[in-house]
Scaffold this motif. Sequence first.
Motif, PDB file in Angstrom:
ATOM      1  N   UNK A  96       0.831  -1.200   0.000  1.00 41.01           N
ATOM      2  CA  UNK A  96       0.000   0.000   0.000  1.00 41.01           C
ATOM      3  C   UNK A  96       0.874   1.263   0.000  1.00 41.01           C
ATOM      4  N   UNK A  97       1.945   1.238   0.750  1.00 43.10           N
ATOM      5  CA  UNK A  97       2.852   2.392   0.795  1.00 43.10           C
ATOM      6  C   UNK A  97       3.514   2.624  -0.560  1.00 43.10           C
ATOM      7  N   UNK A  98       3.906   1.546  -1.217  1.00 43.48           N
ATOM      8  CA  UNK A  98       4.550   1.672  -2.528  1.00 43.48           C
ATOM      9  C   UNK A  98       3.587   2.237  -3.570  1.00 43.48           C
ATOM     10  N   UNK A  99       2.340   1.803  -3.534  1.00 43.40           N
ATOM     11  CA  UNK A  99       1.338   2.325  -4.479  1.00 43.40           C
ATOM     12  C   UNK A  99       1.101   3.813  -4.238  1.00 43.40           C
ATOM     13  N   UNK A 100       1.093   4.223  -2.974  1.00 39.03           N
ATOM     14  CA  UNK A 100       0.905   5.644  -2.671  1.00 39.03           C
ATOM     15  C   UNK A 100       2.054   6.480  -3.230  1.00 39.03           C
ATOM     16  N   UNK A 101       3.266   5.941  -3.220  1.00 41.20           N
ATOM     17  CA  UNK A 101       4.397   6.660  -3.809  1.00 41.20           C
ATOM     18  C   UNK A 101       4.261   6.761  -5.327  1.00 41.20           C
ATOM     19  N   UNK A 102       3.757   5.724  -5.949  1.00 34.93           N
ATOM     20  CA  UNK A 102       3.572   5.753  -7.401  1.00 34.93           C
ATOM     21  C   UNK A 102       2.455   6.713  -7.815  1.00 34.93           C
ATOM     22  N   UNK A 103       1.487   6.906  -6.933  1.00 35.59           N
ATOM     23  CA  UNK A 103       0.366   7.803  -7.259  1.00 35.59           C
ATOM     24  C   UNK A 103       0.822   9.247  -7.437  1.00 35.59           C
ATOM     25  N   UNK A 104       1.969   9.606  -6.880  1.00 36.38           N
ATOM     26  CA  UNK A 104       2.457  10.973  -6.975  1.00 36.38           C
ATOM     27  C   UNK A 104       2.867  11.348  -8.398  1.00 36.38           C
ATOM     28  N   UNK A 105       3.059  10.349  -9.280  1.00 34.94           N
ATOM     29  CA  UNK A 105       3.477  10.627 -10.648  1.00 34.94           C
ATOM     30  C   UNK A 105       2.302  10.997 -11.558  1.00 34.94           C
ATOM     31  N   UNK A 106       1.075  10.958 -11.031  1.00 31.40           N
ATOM     32  CA  UNK A 106      -0.101  11.204 -11.864  1.00 31.40           C
ATOM     33  C   UNK A 106      -0.812  12.471 -11.400  1.00 31.40           C
ATOM     34  N   UNK A 107      -1.424  13.145 -12.357  1.00 30.29           N
ATOM     35  CA  UNK A 107      -2.275  14.275 -12.007  1.00 30.29           C
ATOM     36  C   UNK A 107      -3.591  13.796 -11.410  1.00 30.29           C
ATOM     37  N   UNK A 108      -4.081  12.644 -11.914  1.00 31.16           N
ATOM     38  CA  UNK A 108      -5.332  12.084 -11.400  1.00 31.16           C
ATOM     39  C   UNK A 108      -5.292  10.572 -11.602  1.00 31.16           C
ATOM     40  N   UNK A 109      -5.598   9.839 -10.538  1.00 29.96           N
ATOM     41  CA  UNK A 109      -5.658   8.383 -10.608  1.00 29.96           C
ATOM     42  C   UNK A 109      -6.853   7.899  -9.793  1.00 29.96           C
ATOM     43  N   UNK A 110      -7.658   7.034 -10.371  1.00 31.11           N
ATOM     44  CA  UNK A 110      -8.858   6.514  -9.721  1.00 31.11           C
ATOM     45  C   UNK A 110      -8.818   4.995  -9.744  1.00 31.11           C
ATOM     46  N   UNK A 111      -9.442   4.395  -8.733  1.00 28.39           N
ATOM     47  CA  UNK A 111      -9.466   2.940  -8.597  1.00 28.39           C
ATOM     48  C   UNK A 111     -10.908   2.460  -8.671  1.00 28.39           C
ATOM     49  N   UNK A 112     -11.140   1.409  -9.440  1.00 26.22           N
ATOM     50  CA  UNK A 112     -12.483   0.861  -9.637  1.00 26.22           C
ATOM     51  C   UNK A 112     -12.441  -0.651  -9.440  1.00 26.22           C
ATOM     52  N   UNK A 113     -13.503  -1.171  -8.846  1.00 22.84           N
ATOM     53  CA  UNK A 113     -13.601  -2.612  -8.604  1.00 22.84           C
ATOM     54  C   UNK A 113     -14.507  -3.251  -9.645  1.00 22.84           C
ATOM     55  N   UNK A 114     -14.067  -4.398 -10.194  1.00 20.31           N
ATOM     56  CA  UNK A 114     -14.888  -5.190 -11.089  1.00 20.31           C
ATOM     57  C   UNK A 114     -14.925  -6.618 -10.546  1.00 20.31           C
ATOM     58  N   UNK A 115     -16.064  -7.328 -10.683  1.00 19.73           N
ATOM     59  CA  UNK A 115     -16.145  -8.704 -10.173  1.00 19.73           C
ATOM     60  C   UNK A 115     -15.148  -9.609 -10.880  1.00 19.73           C
ATOM     61  N   UNK A 116     -14.799 -10.699 -10.206  1.00 15.36           N
ATOM     62  CA  UNK A 116     -13.821 -11.630 -10.779  1.00 15.36           C
ATOM     63  C   UNK A 116     -14.328 -12.272 -12.065  1.00 15.36           C
ATOM     64  N   UNK A 117     -15.665 -12.539 -12.156  1.00 16.51           N
ATOM     65  CA  UNK A 117     -16.171 -13.155 -13.375  1.00 16.51           C
ATOM     66  C   UNK A 117     -16.066 -12.224 -14.573  1.00 16.51           C
ATOM     67  N   UNK A 118     -15.949 -10.924 -14.326  1.00 16.95           N
ATOM     68  CA  UNK A 118     -15.770  -9.983 -15.417  1.00 16.95           C
ATOM     69  C   UNK A 118     -14.322  -9.674 -15.720  1.00 16.95           C
ATOM     70  N   UNK A 119     -13.409 -10.350 -15.020  1.00 20.00           N
ATOM     71  CA  UNK A 119     -11.977 -10.075 -15.176  1.00 20.00           C
ATOM     72  C   UNK A 119     -11.203 -11.332 -15.557  1.00 20.00           C
ATOM     73  N   UNK A 120     -11.901 -12.326 -16.118  1.00 13.77           N
ATOM     74  CA  UNK A 120     -11.258 -13.598 -16.417  1.00 13.77           C
ATOM     75  C   UNK A 120     -10.203 -13.461 -17.506  1.00 13.77           C
ATOM     76  N   UNK A 121     -10.494 -12.660 -18.536  1.00 14.10           N
ATOM     77  CA  UNK A 121      -9.541 -12.519 -19.625  1.00 14.10           C
ATOM     78  C   UNK A 121      -8.253 -11.868 -19.148  1.00 14.10           C
ATOM     79  N   UNK A 122      -8.368 -10.838 -18.294  1.00  7.31           N
ATOM     80  CA  UNK A 122      -7.177 -10.173 -17.777  1.00  7.31           C
ATOM     81  C   UNK A 122      -6.360 -11.120 -16.905  1.00  7.31           C
ATOM     82  N   UNK A 123      -7.040 -11.932 -16.074  1.00 11.22           N
ATOM     83  CA  UNK A 123      -6.321 -12.904 -15.244  1.00 11.22           C
ATOM     84  C   UNK A 123      -5.582 -13.924 -16.109  1.00 11.22           C
ATOM     85  N   UNK A 124      -6.220 -14.342 -17.207  1.00 12.93           N
ATOM     86  CA  UNK A 124      -5.580 -15.298 -18.112  1.00 12.93           C
ATOM     87  C   UNK A 124      -4.343 -14.703 -18.753  1.00 12.93           C
TER      88      UNK A 124
END
Length: 238
Positions: free
Chosen positions: A44-72
């Motif tokens: 979590x600390x490392x991600x917060x450091x990476x967020x400083x490189x962006x003007x705007x960053x947002x996080x969104x949740x999608x169900x696992x059944x809708x993310x099968x292709x990305x997992x593959x």
Amino acid sequence: MCYGIKAAIESKVKVLEVYGDSLLVIHQMKGQWETRDSKLIPYHTHIKELKEHFDKITFHHIPREGNQLVDTLATLPSMFKINTGQDVLVIKIQQKDMQAYCLSIEEEYDGKPWFCDIKSYVKNKEYPLGVSENEKKVLRILPMNFSLNGDMLYKRNHDMVLLRCVDKSQEEEIIQEVHEGSFGTHANGNAMARKILRVGSYWLTMESDCFSHVKKCHKCQIYANKVHVSPTSLNVLT
């Protein structure tokens, strides 16, 4: 998620939308949940450091059944070992409207039954035209449980009983006779499939076809036990 954000930084992206299937991580990144796990705090600390490189960053949740292709796609790199100077093979990805097993067992477009290729190999040791080496290997393994008697193909059951392979035109007739014919008792899908095996018939989609027929049977829906109804009348207790 971490590697994707680093790739966006290398591409000089300033506005980023991050999608993930982990509800815990996404809510922690959004600041809605606290990070208490000792293993997740450095992440979590490392991600917060990476967020400083962006003007705007947002996080969104999608169900696992809708993310099968990305997992593959994320799993594929761990399955291949590429040596230095070796060309990377092209991976072709296709999306089908139906399940893979449905495409392999349904009737062919030319009207041939599902066991046509197996029967041809058992009889003449011939492969269908245009098949790959992997498909030829599968076709050599499948006929081990099949035998040919004249022009009739039989499948050898686990108890060594020979079951007659039937095509699409015979399946519905057998199901109706077993379910509501002269000896039919309007049994459920499992019982119907076992009866059909005892009769001596077989096809690959037998169980799923039996369940589908029971769901469409009017008498089964009208006279079936109402499992969600209380066995006794409910009384109000003050």
